[in-house]
Design a protein around this motif. Sequence first.
Motif, PDB file in Angstrom:
ATOM      1  N   TYR A  71      -7.791  22.038 -29.154  1.00 17.13           N
ATOM      2  CA  TYR A  71      -6.852  22.526 -28.424  1.00 17.13           C
ATOM      3  C   TYR A  71      -5.638  21.500 -28.277  1.00 17.13           C
ATOM      4  N   VAL A  72      -5.996  20.291 -28.648  1.00 14.17           N
ATOM      5  CA  VAL A  72      -4.648  19.146 -28.767  1.00 14.17           C
ATOM      6  C   VAL A  72      -4.573  18.840 -30.160  1.00 14.17           C
ATOM      7  N   LEU A  73      -5.562  18.427 -30.750  1.00 19.36           N
ATOM      8  CA  LEU A  73      -5.479  17.852 -32.222  1.00 19.36           C
ATOM      9  C   LEU A  73      -4.650  18.540 -33.125  1.00 19.36           C
ATOM     10  N   VAL A  74      -4.545  20.163 -33.142  1.00 18.90           N
ATOM     11  CA  VAL A  74      -3.680  20.883 -34.337  1.00 18.90           C
ATOM     12  C   VAL A  74      -2.255  20.607 -34.103  1.00 18.90           C
ATOM     13  N   GLY A  75      -1.593  20.383 -32.858  1.00 16.25           N
ATOM     14  CA  GLY A  75      -0.272  20.192 -32.654  1.00 16.25           C
ATOM     15  C   GLY A  75       0.255  18.720 -33.041  1.00 16.25           C
ATOM     16  N   THR A  76      -0.623  17.624 -32.634  1.00 14.63           N
ATOM     17  CA  THR A  76      -0.334  16.375 -33.116  1.00 14.63           C
ATOM     18  C   THR A  76      -0.421  16.111 -34.367  1.00 14.63           C
ATOM     19  N   VAL A  77      -1.427  16.612 -35.188  1.00 19.59           N
ATOM     20  CA  VAL A  77      -1.647  16.255 -36.582  1.00 19.59           C
ATOM     21  C   VAL A  77      -0.533  16.890 -37.550  1.00 19.59           C
ATOM     22  N   ALA A  78      -0.495  18.160 -37.066  1.00 17.33           N
ATOM     23  CA  ALA A  78       0.372  18.873 -37.867  1.00 17.33           C
ATOM     24  C   ALA A  78       1.915  18.368 -37.852  1.00 17.33           C
ATOM     25  N   ARG A  79       2.502  18.074 -36.720  1.00 22.38           N
ATOM     26  CA  ARG A  79       3.641  17.443 -36.437  1.00 22.38           C
ATOM     27  C   ARG A  79       3.849  15.995 -36.918  1.00 22.38           C
ATOM     28  N   GLU A  80       2.977  15.305 -37.142  1.00 18.43           N
ATOM     29  CA  GLU A  80       3.185  14.072 -37.567  1.00 18.43           C
ATOM     30  C   GLU A  80       2.796  13.547 -38.763  1.00 18.43           C
ATOM     31  N   HIS A  81       1.636  14.258 -39.364  1.00 23.58           N
ATOM     32  CA  HIS A  81       0.990  14.106 -40.777  1.00 23.58           C
ATOM     33  C   HIS A  81       1.144  15.136 -41.810  1.00 23.58           C
ATOM     34  N   SER A  82       0.236  16.327 -41.335  1.00 20.14           N
ATOM     35  CA  SER A  82      -0.093  17.105 -42.365  1.00 20.14           C
ATOM     36  C   SER A  82       0.780  18.508 -42.658  1.00 20.14           C
ATOM     37  N   GLY A  83       1.513  18.968 -41.505  1.00 19.51           N
ATOM     38  CA  GLY A  83       2.357  20.413 -41.692  1.00 19.51           C
ATOM     39  C   GLY A  83       1.287  21.297 -42.084  1.00 19.51           C
ATOM     40  N   PRO A  84       1.711  22.232 -42.732  1.00 22.04           N
ATOM     41  CA  PRO A  84       0.925  23.526 -43.253  1.00 22.04           C
ATOM     42  C   PRO A  84      -0.465  23.144 -43.922  1.00 22.04           C
ATOM     43  N   ALA A  85      -0.581  21.794 -44.379  1.00 22.46           N
ATOM     44  CA  ALA A  85      -1.635  21.582 -45.066  1.00 22.46           C
ATOM     45  C   ALA A  85      -2.640  20.894 -43.940  1.00 22.46           C
ATOM     46  N   LEU A  86      -2.604  21.123 -42.797  1.00 23.83           N
ATOM     47  CA  LEU A  86      -3.481  20.760 -41.740  1.00 23.83           C
ATOM     48  C   LEU A  86      -4.811  21.365 -42.033  1.00 23.83           C
ATOM     49  N   THR A  87      -5.222  22.685 -42.671  1.00 20.02           N
ATOM     50  CA  THR A  87      -6.486  23.104 -42.836  1.00 20.02           C
ATOM     51  C   THR A  87      -7.259  22.166 -43.981  1.00 20.02           C
ATOM     52  N   LEU A  88      -6.248  21.675 -44.793  1.00 17.27           N
ATOM     53  CA  LEU A  88      -6.884  20.847 -46.056  1.00 17.27           C
ATOM     54  C   LEU A  88      -7.671  19.463 -45.270  1.00 17.27           C
ATOM     55  N   SER A  89      -6.791  19.155 -44.465  1.00 15.28           N
ATOM     56  CA  SER A  89      -7.146  17.838 -43.670  1.00 15.28           C
ATOM     57  C   SER A  89      -8.431  17.895 -42.828  1.00 15.28           C
ATOM     58  N   PHE A  90      -8.760  19.385 -42.233  1.00 20.03           N
ATOM     59  CA  PHE A  90      -9.950  19.317 -41.662  1.00 20.03           C
ATOM     60  C   PHE A  90     -11.108  19.429 -42.715  1.00 20.03           C
ATOM     61  N   LEU A  91     -10.702  20.263 -43.910  1.00 17.08           N
ATOM     62  CA  LEU A  91     -11.843  20.494 -44.850  1.00 17.08           C
ATOM     63  C   LEU A  91     -12.016  18.923 -45.251  1.00 17.08           C
ATOM     64  N   ILE A  92     -11.372  17.997 -45.875  1.00 13.09           N
ATOM     65  CA  ILE A  92     -11.565  16.865 -46.359  1.00 13.09           C
ATOM     66  C   ILE A  92     -12.332  15.954 -45.228  1.00 13.09           C
ATOM     67  N   ALA A  93     -11.953  16.045 -44.007  1.00 14.55           N
ATOM     68  CA  ALA A  93     -12.541  15.243 -43.205  1.00 14.55           C
ATOM     69  C   ALA A  93     -14.054  15.834 -42.706  1.00 14.55           C
ATOM     70  N   GLY A  94     -14.051  17.178 -42.967  1.00 16.88           N
ATOM     71  CA  GLY A  94     -15.579  17.698 -42.484  1.00 16.88           C
ATOM     72  C   GLY A  94     -16.438  17.387 -43.925  1.00 16.88           C
ATOM     73  N   ILE A  95     -15.917  17.145 -45.124  1.00 17.41           N
ATOM     74  CA  ILE A  95     -16.659  16.674 -46.215  1.00 17.41           C
ATOM     75  C   ILE A  95     -16.935  15.123 -46.066  1.00 17.41           C
ATOM     76  N   ALA A  96     -16.099  14.342 -45.512  1.00 11.83           N
ATOM     77  CA  ALA A  96     -16.616  12.953 -45.168  1.00 11.83           C
ATOM     78  C   ALA A  96     -17.476  12.690 -44.170  1.00 11.83           C
ATOM     79  N   ALA A  97     -17.205  13.656 -43.444  1.00 11.47           N
ATOM     80  CA  ALA A  97     -18.191  13.447 -41.946  1.00 11.47           C
ATOM     81  C   ALA A  97     -19.650  14.158 -42.542  1.00 11.47           C
TER      82      ALA A  97
END
Length: 644
Positions: A71-97
């Motif tokens: 509910y919060v993380l989508v806006g913060t990370v998209a604005r500051e780091h990933s942009g539209p590639a936010l989905t890939l950020s979640f995927l890579i983080a999920g693989i690492a976890a």
Amino acid sequence: MGFEGAAGAMGGGVRALMRRKQVDSERARPAGSSNELRKELSVAQLIAIGRDTSSCSCFFSVGSTIGAGVYVLVGTVAREHSGPALTLSFLIAGIAAALSAFCYAELASRCPSAGSAYHYSYICVGEGVAWLIGWALILEYTIGGSAVARGISPNLALFFGGADSLPWILARHEIPWLDVVVDPCAAFLVFLVTGLLCVGIKESSFVQGVVTVLNCFVMLFVIIAGSYIGFQTGWVGYKVAGGFFPFGANGMLAGSATVFFAYIGFDSVASTAEEVKNPQRDLPLGIATALSICCSLYMLVSVVIVGLVPYFAMDPDTPISSAFARHGVHWAMYLVTTGAVLALCSTLMGSILPQPRILMAMARDGLLPSFFSDVHKTTQVPVKSTIVTGICAASLAFFMDVSQLAGMVSVGTLLAFTIVAVSILILRYVPPDEVPLPSSLQASFRLSHENDEEKLRDTLGDEDHEEGASEISDIVVESIKDPLIEKQLYASKLDETKRRKTAACSIASVCIGVLVLTTSASATFLPFLVRCFVCAFGGLLLLTGLGVLCWIDQDDGRHSFGHSGGFICPFVPLLPVMCILINTYLLINLGGGTWMRVGVWLVMGVFVYIFYGRTHSSLTDVVYVPVAEANEIYGSSSASGFVA
């Protein structure tokens, strides 16, 4: 004499840090023990616990008091780091976890007792490391629960008309002469959750499951309704000028490092291992399913929200509700806020649940007072530890703005993940070949040896005892004088000893190499050439240790380590080494201020261990014997009720 005494004390202190307790087994804690937890949890309840706490961890990483998880993380990370590639950020983080989840799954199924990473490190690494992990986890869960509780009242206020619209008895108030803002609503909710957890694990997990299902329905609404709006409007968020990677690959990876903390709820699942009906099957399944559900929901929500609104126009505090409001669906704000409140409430339960079990495990081992190990006879939960946890968390939530301390939560989690991965390497290559024998069984062992000697005297006669023993010894020596047999026995023993030493040195090389590599890579203040040289040295140590571990055989003792028939971590040693590397890199980059605050807490823990835990440990008077000999002792002994 003074120097020798000091040296002896120092040697005893080092031995205390290295002593390891017995791995879980059927004889470790007999059924019906007075401090045994009730086995009530199934796969579905484990999924609810893991799913809820994942949202909690995500909430910590943002350091905000509005919303929870996605509910919060989508806006913060998209604005500051990933942009539209936010989905890939979640995927890579999920693989690492998932790397850490694999390690947890094997240890949880092999060693299904309360304590999670503290318990595993005590068995595989040693008492000193286990104490620091347990002490860090206590800090993690206390601050975590307090931070979540203080995030609920601002969300509840939205239902009453605004940020300052809560009823007076629940609203925040500032105490001028102390410059403190108290939060009665947060403290009340902590006490409410504490009371629910004291009722029983079955009842509390049922409530948690209901809340989790409702929260999932809200997220499904966001995905379905948002997709409909996206197809109607043409997915304007993916048509921005910067393209799919406006911050480049580095920005996407930085976003992955941030959202990684959205997936770290499975350590709470592992802490309830002793209360699971079928831990060998349910624990790995619960961990894997919880992680998969989280990853799927996070990715789908991010796909929709990033497509509805350009990443640079997102509201960092309320990205989902503002995205719907931008398209005229203002009523969705209340539904999304309901989801955030539900997520925070269930997360609060998931934060407070593990800590009493950590305290109980440490008290069972003598490192904390026995007060914390008491289990209520009716509910069969650690009520005293739960009440103490609730009082501490409620006090912090009432008096302190703990969002400033939220980074400290990540230290405990990442330290635990790192040690669990190291424990997997130890389990596979150098599992403990000796087990502690308590004082009660030491007496039985001595008596058994005396009986054997007496039988030998009766058989041979008192006068011929020494002569008969000498003849038997001669026969045994003659029987192995054959050069081929003697060479095979000696070579086999020598090869195994050499293999264990080589494996131990390789594991140490991996750990040192990872530490040198990650530290130098993050030390931007160093000259470029110096950083390159130190990074190359650390990488060489890491690759050398990893190569040797891939080349040598794993220990045969791993097959009989703990409970058999459970999950086996794949791709060892590569997977645990990657897990150590990722978690250490995240630890190094948490910031100096966070490490200073955590350092103060850890120093306090060192003094508690020195003046209490070291001398009261249940392993103080034990004698270590080889595993094979210990099995014979336990088989012939009539002693019962032994707790490892």
